[in-house]
Each structure stands twice: as structure tokens, then as C-alpha cells.
Scaffold this motif. Structure first.
Motif, PDB file in Angstrom:
ATOM      1  N   HIS A  50      27.311 -59.628   9.776  1.00  0.00           N
ATOM      2  CA  HIS A  50      28.658 -60.026   9.342  1.00  0.00           C
ATOM      3  C   HIS A  50      29.050 -61.345   9.996  1.00  0.00           C
ATOM      4  CE1 HIS A  50      29.252 -56.146   7.360  1.00  0.00           C
ATOM      5  NE2 HIS A  50      28.639 -55.627   8.410  1.00  0.00           N
ATOM      6  N   TYR A  51      28.089 -62.277  10.000  1.00  0.00           N
ATOM      7  CA  TYR A  51      28.316 -63.547  10.680  1.00  0.00           C
ATOM      8  C   TYR A  51      29.482 -64.322  10.080  1.00  0.00           C
ATOM      9  CZ  TYR A  51      26.205 -66.196   6.835  1.00  0.00           C
ATOM     10  OH  TYR A  51      25.966 -66.768   5.617  1.00  0.00           O
ATOM     11  N   ASP A  52      29.700 -64.186   8.761  1.00  0.00           N
ATOM     12  CA  ASP A  52      30.792 -64.953   8.142  1.00  0.00           C
ATOM     13  C   ASP A  52      32.153 -64.461   8.616  1.00  0.00           C
ATOM     14  OD1 ASP A  52      30.456 -62.535   6.686  1.00  0.00           O
ATOM     15  OD2 ASP A  52      31.404 -63.407   4.910  1.00  0.00           O
ATOM     16  N   THR A  53      32.284 -63.150   8.809  1.00  0.00           N
ATOM     17  CA  THR A  53      33.531 -62.607   9.346  1.00  0.00           C
ATOM     18  C   THR A  53      33.703 -63.027  10.795  1.00  0.00           C
ATOM     19  OG1 THR A  53      33.354 -60.718   7.844  1.00  0.00           O
ATOM     20  CG2 THR A  53      34.817 -60.474   9.737  1.00  0.00           C
ATOM     21  N   ALA A  54      32.615 -63.018  11.566  1.00  0.00           N
ATOM     22  CA  ALA A  54      32.683 -63.461  12.960  1.00  0.00           C
ATOM     23  C   ALA A  54      33.085 -64.933  13.046  1.00  0.00           C
ATOM     24  CB  ALA A  54      31.336 -63.237  13.639  1.00  0.00           C
ATOM     25  N   LEU A  55      32.542 -65.761  12.174  1.00  0.00           N
ATOM     26  CA  LEU A  55      32.914 -67.175  12.152  1.00  0.00           C
ATOM     27  C   LEU A  55      34.402 -67.345  11.848  1.00  0.00           C
ATOM     28  CD1 LEU A  55      29.883 -68.698  10.211  1.00  0.00           C
ATOM     29  CD2 LEU A  55      30.580 -69.321  12.532  1.00  0.00           C
ATOM     30  N   ALA A  56      34.894 -66.591  10.857  1.00  0.00           N
ATOM     31  CA  ALA A  56      36.312 -66.688  10.496  1.00  0.00           C
ATOM     32  C   ALA A  56      37.202 -66.285  11.659  1.00  0.00           C
ATOM     33  CB  ALA A  56      36.594 -65.817   9.272  1.00  0.00           C
ATOM     34  N   LEU A  57      36.824 -65.234  12.376  1.00  0.00           N
ATOM     35  CA  LEU A  57      37.606 -64.797  13.535  1.00  0.00           C
ATOM     36  C   LEU A  57      37.597 -65.862  14.630  1.00  0.00           C
ATOM     37  CD1 LEU A  57      36.428 -61.086  13.619  1.00  0.00           C
ATOM     38  CD2 LEU A  57      38.812 -61.814  13.399  1.00  0.00           C
ATOM     39  N   ALA A  58      36.438 -66.438  14.902  1.00  0.00           N
ATOM     40  CA  ALA A  58      36.354 -67.459  15.944  1.00  0.00           C
ATOM     41  C   ALA A  58      37.154 -68.696  15.575  1.00  0.00           C
ATOM     42  CB  ALA A  58      34.895 -67.814  16.212  1.00  0.00           C
ATOM     43  N   ARG A  59      37.129 -69.086  14.303  1.00  0.00           N
ATOM     44  CA  ARG A  59      37.931 -70.248  13.875  1.00  0.00           C
ATOM     45  C   ARG A  59      39.418 -69.984  14.068  1.00  0.00           C
ATOM     46  NH1 ARG A  59      34.503 -70.046   9.069  1.00  0.00           N
ATOM     47  NH2 ARG A  59      32.748 -71.493   9.341  1.00  0.00           N
ATOM     48  N   ALA A  60      39.815 -68.725  14.009  1.00  0.00           N
ATOM     49  CA  ALA A  60      41.222 -68.358  14.154  1.00  0.00           C
ATOM     50  C   ALA A  60      41.616 -68.130  15.610  1.00  0.00           C
ATOM     51  CB  ALA A  60      41.515 -67.101  13.341  1.00  0.00           C
ATOM     52  N   GLY A  61      40.697 -68.326  16.544  1.00  0.00           N
ATOM     53  CA  GLY A  61      41.037 -68.202  17.949  1.00  0.00           C
ATOM     54  C   GLY A  61      40.631 -66.910  18.612  1.00  0.00           C
ATOM     55  N   PHE A  62      39.839 -66.082  17.926  1.00  0.00           N
ATOM     56  CA  PHE A  62      39.322 -64.857  18.514  1.00  0.00           C
ATOM     57  C   PHE A  62      37.934 -65.109  19.100  1.00  0.00           C
ATOM     58  CE2 PHE A  62      42.342 -63.441  15.384  1.00  0.00           C
ATOM     59  CZ  PHE A  62      42.862 -62.248  15.856  1.00  0.00           C
ATOM     60  N   VAL A  63      37.517 -64.227  19.984  1.00  0.00           N
ATOM     61  CA  VAL A  63      36.109 -64.120  20.359  1.00  0.00           C
ATOM     62  C   VAL A  63      35.564 -62.915  19.595  1.00  0.00           C
ATOM     63  CG1 VAL A  63      34.468 -63.649  22.205  1.00  0.00           C
ATOM     64  CG2 VAL A  63      36.418 -65.165  22.619  1.00  0.00           C
ATOM     65  N   ALA A  64      34.478 -63.125  18.859  1.00  0.00           N
ATOM     66  CA  ALA A  64      33.862 -62.061  18.074  1.00  0.00           C
ATOM     67  C   ALA A  64      32.473 -61.790  18.634  1.00  0.00           C
ATOM     68  CB  ALA A  64      33.770 -62.462  16.603  1.00  0.00           C
ATOM     69  N   ALA A  65      32.213 -60.538  18.991  1.00  0.00           N
ATOM     70  CA  ALA A  65      30.926 -60.175  19.576  1.00  0.00           C
ATOM     71  C   ALA A  65      30.318 -59.020  18.793  1.00  0.00           C
ATOM     72  CB  ALA A  65      31.100 -59.778  21.047  1.00  0.00           C
ATOM     73  N   ALA A  66      29.071 -59.185  18.376  1.00  0.00           N
ATOM     74  CA  ALA A  66      28.386 -58.162  17.568  1.00  0.00           C
ATOM     75  C   ALA A  66      27.094 -57.760  18.246  1.00  0.00           C
ATOM     76  CB  ALA A  66      28.110 -58.702  16.167  1.00  0.00           C
ATOM     77  N   VAL A  67      26.810 -56.458  18.234  1.00  0.00           N
ATOM     78  CA  VAL A  67      25.599 -55.933  18.853  1.00  0.00           C
ATOM     79  C   VAL A  67      24.649 -55.413  17.784  1.00  0.00           C
ATOM     80  CG1 VAL A  67      26.565 -53.601  19.128  1.00  0.00           C
ATOM     81  CG2 VAL A  67      24.753 -54.384  20.677  1.00  0.00           C
ATOM     82  N   SER A  68      23.348 -55.578  18.022  1.00  0.00           N
ATOM     83  CA  SER A  68      22.350 -54.905  17.194  1.00  0.00           C
ATOM     84  C   SER A  68      22.167 -53.501  17.753  1.00  0.00           C
ATOM     85  CB  SER A  68      21.015 -55.656  17.227  1.00  0.00           C
ATOM     86  OG  SER A  68      21.080 -56.841  16.471  1.00  0.00           O
ATOM     87  N   HIS A  69      22.432 -52.484  16.925  1.00  0.00           N
ATOM     88  CA  HIS A  69      22.342 -51.105  17.386  1.00  0.00           C
ATOM     89  C   HIS A  69      20.872 -50.680  17.460  1.00  0.00           C
ATOM     90  CE1 HIS A  69      26.590 -50.165  17.610  1.00  0.00           C
ATOM     91  NE2 HIS A  69      26.770 -50.744  16.433  1.00  0.00           N
ATOM     92  N   ALA A  70      20.329 -50.720  18.653  1.00  0.00           N
ATOM     93  CA  ALA A  70      18.910 -50.419  18.851  1.00  0.00           C
ATOM     94  C   ALA A  70      18.573 -49.050  18.283  1.00  0.00           C
ATOM     95  CB  ALA A  70      18.582 -50.466  20.339  1.00  0.00           C
ATOM     96  N   GLY A  71      17.536 -49.008  17.457  1.00  0.00           N
ATOM     97  CA  GLY A  71      17.129 -47.771  16.819  1.00  0.00           C
ATOM     98  C   GLY A  71      17.772 -47.528  15.476  1.00  0.00           C
TER      99      GLY A  71
END
Length: 324
Positions: free
Chosen positions: A86-107
Motif C-alpha cells: 500500500h505504498y501509494d497510501t503511505a506516500l499520501a499520508l507522508a505528504r500530509a505530514g504523517f509518518v507511515a510505517a508498514a511491516v511485512s508479516h513474516a509467514g
């Protein structure tokens, strides 16, 4: 008027907007298991250039300095994808002043299904991500620990619901599959030779919650039927819930609707006409569309790119309102 605008930008409810987006890939300690891979998008004033992210390209400033203070944090949980899903949503959040952090759920990623049915691992991994961001990330002192939100799609929506206090009853899967043997979930379990009664042996205490999550946006959450009113009774976070009107992967009314109806606090419910389950993923590039048409093809007349522009704008506005 300029002074008023500056003051509003400094208020906690209005994240300050930097010139661009920084990006960092990190490895998060995960006990005795290998580290968790995660991506972090954040405001920066450094110039951005195109960078590959899986099969996509994002315009970011890699490992750039962080701009701003008291920044709200949104953690993201993918479905069967990876941290860049969901990189596009993360980019939109960061442009708006948020920090967006996403994890790969191992397994439980697109290339590792070794623990796919051990659903309790996911909220624990999301909890580790929040811990890392608040305690160990190089920009942790710039975060506002009182303004944390979570975004989740499909299995990620389930993950976020559990993290926010939900307790699913996976013993409901067996009777559900007896009535709906043709549903994707039940068909997949059958082809994998998995006993549908596996959920009966999962104790309620295995689910990890995170009271720091104050707001969430979830799209097409999986296993919605497994919660019930009692299972969602402890969810206190504000919720925006998105549903695809033509979701054939998780057919109505067994997934989104039970969550909507059983939350103790009414959700901001959004039904997207003509959308399918995977339309909540960003538009695919040509290579991915050829390799995975089942997640890339939309219904005739549905413009996924245009939808994501609206969707991401609404997600940003919702988190701004819910995390004031």
C-alpha cells in the motif's frame, strides 16, 4: 492570515506538510525469529528522485532527514502482500505530514506462506512495529505517541481490528465452511488439506492488543464473521470501514457487514460501487498485471487509478480528523 495559517499548522490536529517524502527500509528485531522487514515513509524537505519498490516506482528521498515534530504515526498491515503493498497510501499520508510505517508479516506474505493460518502472529508483529517506531527508530523523538492510527486491508484489516482490541473466535470457521464450502476461504483450506476445525484450539489469550492505536481505517477485513458483538466489544478506536460492492473473494454479507454491525462505536462506512476485493491495492504495472491478473484486473468501467486518488485523499482526511 499568514500568521493564522502558521498557528493552525503547528496545532496537533493539523500535521505540518513538508516539501516531499522520505523513505527508509528497516529491519526490526523479532525475538528468536529473523528480523521483520518494514518500510517507513515520512515528511522531508530533501529533494526526491524515482526509486524502485518491488515492481513499482516511487518518488522519494531515500534515508533523508526528517522534517517536523509531534508527527502522527500510522502503521499499515497488508493482506497477502508485503510492506510495500500500500505504498501509494503511505506516500499520501507522508505528504500530509504523517509518518507511515508498514511491516511485512513474516509467514504471511506473497512469497512466504509458512505461517499463513497462525493469524495471532500478525497483531504481535504490528505491536513490535509500534514499539520500534516509538522507541528505536531514528526519528522516534519526532513522533506524537498520543496520535497513532492503523490501516489494514483484508488480513491486514483483521490484524488491525485485533490490535485495537478485537478477539476473534476462529472456531466459527468450521460451521461457516459447512454452510459455505464454495467460499474462497473454505476452498483454500480444503485444497491445502487443512482441517477447518483448527480454530477451535486457539486460546483467546493469544491475541495481542495495542491500546496506543486510537484510530483505524480498514478495507475489506477478512474473517469478519469470526468476531461478533462480544469479540468487538473492547474496540474503542474510531473506525472508517471500506467495502467493495462486488467483492467476490470475500462475499457479502459475511465479512465487512458483521464488523460494521457489531462495533460498539458506529464506523464511518464507505461502500465502493463496482469495486472488487483487490481494487484496494494500487494499480498494477504491466509486468505484475501479466503475472497476477487475479489481483490486477478490475471490472469493466472501474478506474482503479482514479479510485485510489479519491481513496487516499479520504484516508488522509479521516486520520486527520480521528487523530486530532
Amino acid at each position: 492570515m499568514a500568521i493564522v495559517a502558521i498557528l493552525l499548522a503547528l496545532m496537533p490536529g493539523a500535521p505540518a506538510r513538508a516539501a516531499g517524502v522520505g523513505f527508509q527500509k528497516v529491519d526490526i528485531p523479532n525475538g528468536a525469529e529473523p528480523p521483520l522487514a518494514a518500510g517507513i515513509w515520512y515528511p522531508t524537505d530533501a529533494p526526491a528522485t524515482p526509486h524502485a519498490l518491488g515492481g513499482a516506482t516511487q518518488t522519494v528521498a531515500a534515508d533523508a532527514p526528517i522534517a517536523g515534530n509531534h508527527l502522527p504515526l500510522v502503521v499499515l498491515s497488508h493482506g497477502g502482500g508485503w510492506y510495500g503493498a500500500h505504498y501509494d497510501t503511505a506516500l499520501a499520508l507522508a505528504r500530509a505530514g504523517f509518518v507511515a510505517a508498514a511491516v511485512s508479516h513474516a509467514g504471511d506474505t506473497f512469497d512466504d506462506q509458512s505461517h499463513v493460518l497462525e493469524l495471532w502472529r500478525r497483531p504481535a508483529q504490528l505491536n513490535r512495529l509500534v514499539d520500534y517506531m516509538l522507541d528505536d527508530w531514528r526519528g522516534h523523538e519526532r513522533l506524537d505517541a498520543d496520535r497513532i492510527g492503523a490501516f489494514g486491508f483484508s488480513n491486514g484489516g483483521f490484524t488491525v481490528l485485533v490490535a485495537a482490541g478485537g478477539i476473534p473466535d476462529l472456531s466459527k470457521i468450521a460451521p461457516f465452511c459447512e454452510v459455505h464450502p464454495d467460499h474462497d476461504l473454505c476452498d483454500a483450506l480444503r485444497h491445502a488439506s487443512v482441517d477447518v476445525h483448527f480454530g477451535a484450539h486457539v486460546p483467546a489469550g493469544v491475541w495481542v492488543h495495542d491500546a496506543r492505536i486510537k484510530a483505524m481505517v480498514i478495507a475489506a477485513p477478512s474473517f469478519g464473521f469470526a468476531f461478533g458483538r462480544a469479540g468487538l466489544g473492547r474496540v474503542r478506536a474510531a473506525v472508517q470501514l471500506w467495502s467493495a460492492a462486488d467483492d467476490r473473494h470475500q462475499p457479502h454479507p459475511w465479512y465487512d457487514e458483521p464488523v460494521r454491525d457489531d462495533l460498539p462505536r458506529a464506523a464511518d462506512y464507505r461502500l465502493v460501487a463496482n469495486a472488487g476485493h483487490y481494487d484496494f491495492l494500487p494499480p498494477c504495472d504491466t509486468r505484475l498485471a501479466r503475472l497476477r491478473p487475479q489481483i490486477c484486473d478490475s471490472a469493466p468501467g472501474f478506474d482503479r487509478a482514479a479510485f485510489h486518488q479519491r481513496f487516499n485523499a479520504e484516508v488522509v482526511r479521516s486520520f486527520e480528523a480521528m487523530l486530532r
